[in-house]
Write an enzyme that holds these catalytic residues in place. Structure first.
Site, mmCIF file in Angstrom:
data_model
loop_
_atom_site.group_PDB
_atom_site.id
_atom_site.type_symbol
_atom_site.label_atom_id
_atom_site.label_comp_id
_atom_site.label_asym_id
_atom_site.label_seq_id
_atom_site.Cartn_x
_atom_site.Cartn_y
_atom_site.Cartn_z
ATOM 1 N N TYR A 1 0.683 -1.228 -0.037
ATOM 2 C CA TYR A 1 -0.067 -0.068 0.108
ATOM 3 C C TYR A 1 0.884 1.271 -0.125
ATOM 4 O O TYR A 1 0.215 2.370 0.276
ATOM 5 C CB TYR A 1 -0.749 -0.154 1.282
ATOM 6 C CG TYR A 1 -2.230 -0.775 0.915
ATOM 7 C CD1 TYR A 1 -2.245 -2.016 0.130
ATOM 8 C CD2 TYR A 1 -3.353 -0.626 1.908
ATOM 9 C CE1 TYR A 1 -3.341 -2.670 0.306
ATOM 10 C CE2 TYR A 1 -4.185 -1.661 1.976
ATOM 11 C CZ TYR A 1 -4.542 -2.675 0.983
ATOM 12 O OH TYR A 1 -5.672 -3.312 0.683
ATOM 13 N N ASP B 1 -6.102 -5.248 6.132
ATOM 14 C CA ASP B 1 -7.095 -4.480 5.682
ATOM 15 C C ASP B 1 -8.258 -5.292 5.479
ATOM 16 O O ASP B 1 -9.423 -4.914 5.766
ATOM 17 C CB ASP B 1 -6.632 -3.887 4.322
ATOM 18 C CG ASP B 1 -7.809 -2.877 3.662
ATOM 19 O OD1 ASP B 1 -8.787 -2.446 4.484
ATOM 20 O OD2 ASP B 1 -7.364 -2.576 2.659
HETATM 21 MG MG MG Z 1 -10.172 -1.169 4.642
#
Ligand code: MG
Ligand code: NAI
Length: 338
Positions: free
Chosen positions: A123, A233
């Site tokens: 990310y 995530d």
């Molecule tokens: Mg998320």
């Protein structure tokens, strides 16, 4: 003692749920001084920037912020303010507890905490297209960067958290069989850190895909989960789903100096301004903030008040099967505390 806190109500349903959460926190009897600051779409309208300097300064000064969701335009427009805040303050640990609020039903037996690395991995935004022949977007390439220091910091955080919260097991989640370096390093460091906590905390390691299935089939086997950014995530939304959805899922972004407490969900533009959003996630994020302030007793009271309001009083917002408005739910929780 008055706690001075930076308050970012945010966009969409943010202002509505923030009002409810502040009301609940004040009903504990603790004293707060809220420094309200702009961020996101509302900040652009007033200051021209989605993350004004005054907001950054306020968080730096207070070291603690309670934050509503912020809208991020898709595709074009400004980059995520949430990501910018995590980077600005090196908020390397994303802490997301998922605990059964409504026992006896589909969402039973869950009491886990997911610790997600917040700054590294896939990310970091290092990606590009490669032209092949006439097609400028024929190939997309993305780089994941994982550092020994970053792995050690987050895994140590998870083990120290487990010790401090009297939790018995840490599960290190990876894909080291395929991603032998970026995930292999995480596992290697994980084993080293785990050794330091021998006798204090049990641990195991599991591959990410198996973890996803195990969390659905037997969530009670998990206690503290620590993993890299993207796996975290995905698994944290899975964990939210295990206990009834986003309306009940709080989160914290924690760094060495600052910490920002927020709900896992976004600004919910589809229901914004109608007073029907569930403020429970942000209220529970407020309870995490109280824990961070070492007000553990008050934090436990807030959690219990939320649960009693939902289960015993049957006061629920629409997303969890009720008819209460945001304000009605917030007031009911506050009444339980005063
Ligand atoms: Mg998320
Ligand atoms: P979302 O979480 O805002 O909404 C997903 C669905 O859940 C919607 O149907 C919404 O109505 C419902 N929902 C969410 N929170 C709720 C609540 N408290 N009570 C009742 N229902 C609730 O996700 P979406 O639609 O993907 O994103 C909307 C915006 O929020 C985007 O701009 C996104 O970038 C931003 N976002 C911001 C986050 C943050 O500030 N930390 C986190 C996630 C998304």
């Amino acid at each position: 003692m008055t706690y001075a806190i930076a308050l970012l109500p945010g966009d969409g349903i943010g202002p509505e749920i923030t009002k409810a959460a502040v009301g609940v926190l004040e009903a504990t009897g603790l004293s707060f001084q809220w420094d309200e600051q702009l961020a996101g779409v509302t900040a652009i309208d007033v200051t021209g920037s989605p993350l004004p300097d005054a907001t950054v300064e306020s968080i730096r000064r207070h070291r603690i912020a309670l934050k509503g969701p912020l809208t991020t335009p898709v595709g074009t427009g400004f980059r995520s303010v949430n990501v910018a805040l995590r980077r600005e303050f090196s908020l390397y640990a994303n802490l997301r507890p998922a605990c059964t609020m409504m026992p006896g039903g589909r969402f039973d037996g869950v009491d886990l905490v997911l610790v997600r690395e917040n700054l590294e991995g896939l990310y970091i935004g290092v990606e590009h297209f490669i032209r092949v022949g006439g097609d400028p977007r024929a190939v997309a390439e993305s780089t994941a960067i994982v550092t020994r220091e970053g792995c050690e910091r987050i895994i140590r955080f998870a083990f120290e958290y487990a010790v401090a919260q009297n939790r018995h097991k840490v599960s290190i989640i990876h894909k080291a069989n395929i991603l032998k370096m970026v995930s292999g390093l995480f596992l290697e460091v994980g084993r080293d850190v785990a050794r330091e906590f021998e006798g204090q905390v049990d641990w195991n390691d599991l591959i990410i895909d198996n973890t996803a299935m195990q969390m659905v089939l037997r969530p009670e086997q998990f206690d503290v989960i620590v993993t890299t950014n993207m796996f975290g995530d995905i698994l944290s939304d899975l964990a939210a789903g295990l206990v009834g959805g986003l309306g009940l899922a709080p989160g914290a972004n924690i760094g060495a100096d600052e910490a920002i407490f927020e709900a896992v969900h976004g600004s919910a533009p589809d229901i914004a301004g109608r007073g029907v959003a569930n403020p429970a996630a942000l209220i529970l994020a407020g309870a995490m903030m109280l824990d961070h302030l070492e007000e553990h007793e008050q934090a436990a009271r807030v959690r219990a008040a939320v649960q009693h309001t939902i289960v015993e009083d049957s006061i629920r917002t629409r997303d969890i099967g009720g008819t209460a408005t945001t304000a009605e739910f917030g007031d009911a929780v506050a009444r339980r505390l005063s």
